[in-house]
Design a protein around this motif. Structure first.
Motif, PDB file in Angstrom:
ATOM      1  N   UNK A  47     -41.971   8.638  16.989  1.00 27.52           N
ATOM      2  CA  UNK A  47     -40.709   8.025  16.570  1.00 27.52           C
ATOM      3  C   UNK A  47     -40.939   6.747  15.777  1.00 27.52           C
ATOM      4  N   UNK A  48     -41.962   5.992  16.152  1.00 27.26           N
ATOM      5  CA  UNK A  48     -42.288   4.772  15.407  1.00 27.26           C
ATOM      6  C   UNK A  48     -42.678   5.110  13.968  1.00 27.26           C
ATOM      7  N   UNK A  49     -43.516   6.110  13.797  1.00 26.63           N
ATOM      8  CA  UNK A  49     -43.947   6.505  12.446  1.00 26.63           C
ATOM      9  C   UNK A  49     -42.767   7.051  11.655  1.00 26.63           C
ATOM     10  N   UNK A  50     -41.964   7.899  12.275  1.00 21.79           N
ATOM     11  CA  UNK A  50     -40.803   8.459  11.580  1.00 21.79           C
ATOM     12  C   UNK A  50     -39.786   7.374  11.228  1.00 21.79           C
ATOM     13  N   UNK A  51     -39.605   6.408  12.100  1.00 19.57           N
ATOM     14  CA  UNK A  51     -38.655   5.327  11.833  1.00 19.57           C
ATOM     15  C   UNK A  51     -39.103   4.483  10.644  1.00 19.57           C
ATOM     16  N   UNK A  52     -40.405   4.267  10.525  1.00 24.22           N
ATOM     17  CA  UNK A  52     -40.922   3.477   9.406  1.00 24.22           C
ATOM     18  C   UNK A  52     -40.528   4.106   8.080  1.00 24.22           C
ATOM     19  N   UNK A  53     -40.768   5.409   7.943  1.00 27.31           N
ATOM     20  CA  UNK A  53     -40.416   6.084   6.700  1.00 27.31           C
ATOM     21  C   UNK A  53     -38.913   6.320   6.604  1.00 27.31           C
ATOM     22  N   UNK A  54     -38.258   6.520   7.739  1.00 28.55           N
ATOM     23  CA  UNK A  54     -36.824   6.771   7.741  1.00 28.55           C
ATOM     24  C   UNK A  54     -36.012   5.593   7.233  1.00 28.55           C
ATOM     25  N   UNK A  55     -36.416   4.387   7.572  1.00 28.90           N
ATOM     26  CA  UNK A  55     -35.690   3.195   7.119  1.00 28.90           C
ATOM     27  C   UNK A  55     -35.726   3.103   5.605  1.00 28.90           C
ATOM     28  N   UNK A  56     -36.877   3.306   5.008  1.00 32.32           N
ATOM     29  CA  UNK A  56     -36.974   3.222   3.557  1.00 32.32           C
ATOM     30  C   UNK A  56     -36.286   4.402   2.883  1.00 32.32           C
ATOM     31  N   UNK A  57     -36.302   5.579   3.509  1.00 35.69           N
ATOM     32  CA  UNK A  57     -35.585   6.733   2.967  1.00 35.69           C
ATOM     33  C   UNK A  57     -34.081   6.457   2.971  1.00 35.69           C
ATOM     34  N   UNK A  58     -33.561   5.926   4.075  1.00 38.44           N
ATOM     35  CA  UNK A  58     -32.135   5.611   4.143  1.00 38.44           C
ATOM     36  C   UNK A  58     -31.756   4.528   3.144  1.00 38.44           C
ATOM     37  N   UNK A  59     -32.618   3.543   2.987  1.00 41.67           N
ATOM     38  CA  UNK A  59     -32.329   2.471   2.024  1.00 41.67           C
ATOM     39  C   UNK A  59     -32.298   3.011   0.604  1.00 41.67           C
ATOM     40  N   UNK A  60     -33.211   3.919   0.273  1.00 46.73           N
ATOM     41  CA  UNK A  60     -33.214   4.482  -1.077  1.00 46.73           C
ATOM     42  C   UNK A  60     -31.963   5.327  -1.313  1.00 46.73           C
ATOM     43  N   UNK A  61     -31.516   6.062  -0.299  1.00 52.60           N
ATOM     44  CA  UNK A  61     -30.285   6.843  -0.440  1.00 52.60           C
ATOM     45  C   UNK A  61     -29.073   5.938  -0.615  1.00 52.60           C
ATOM     46  N   UNK A  62     -29.045   4.828   0.082  1.00 48.38           N
ATOM     47  CA  UNK A  62     -27.920   3.890  -0.052  1.00 48.38           C
ATOM     48  C   UNK A  62     -27.907   3.252  -1.431  1.00 48.38           C
ATOM     49  N   UNK A  63     -29.085   2.942  -1.953  1.00 48.21           N
ATOM     50  CA  UNK A  63     -29.151   2.319  -3.271  1.00 48.21           C
ATOM     51  C   UNK A  63     -28.800   3.302  -4.381  1.00 48.21           C
ATOM     52  N   UNK A  64     -29.109   4.573  -4.172  1.00 48.43           N
ATOM     53  CA  UNK A  64     -28.845   5.599  -5.158  1.00 48.43           C
ATOM     54  C   UNK A  64     -27.363   5.945  -5.198  1.00 48.43           C
ATOM     55  N   UNK A  65     -26.677   5.763  -4.080  1.00 51.17           N
ATOM     56  CA  UNK A  65     -25.249   6.005  -4.038  1.00 51.17           C
ATOM     57  C   UNK A  65     -24.863   7.365  -3.503  1.00 51.17           C
ATOM     58  N   UNK A  66     -25.805   8.071  -2.881  1.00 46.80           N
ATOM     59  CA  UNK A  66     -25.485   9.403  -2.338  1.00 46.80           C
ATOM     60  C   UNK A  66     -24.682   9.287  -1.068  1.00 46.80           C
TER      61      UNK A  66
END
Length: 66
Positions: A47-66
């Motif tokens: 979960x720690x490893x997935x959360x690390x990548x998940x935070x940046x994935x969610x941030x990129x989706x928010x910045x993209x506007x999806x």
């Protein structure tokens, strides 16, 4: 540096700092959880490893506007 890039840099620094702090204490956490259940320790590590990548994935989706 404008406000947008400064805010992005601050957010990235806070995220990396938070994960770095958790990673610093991860061996202690893993040893404590391993005494209770090795399976639980493995799940927390995953979960720690997935959360690390998940935070940046969610941030990129928010910045993209999806």
């Amino acid at each position: 540096m404008d406000d947008k890039t400064r805010n992005a840099a601050i957010a990235a620094a806070l995220i990396l700092g938070g994960f770095g702090l958790v990673a610093f204490f991860m061996p202690t956490i893993m040893l404590s959880l391993g005494e209770v259940s090795p399976f639980l320790a493995a799940i927390v590590a995953a979960l720690f490893v997935l959360a690390f990548f998940g935070v940046f994935w969610l941030r990129s989706r928010a910045k993209r506007g999806d």
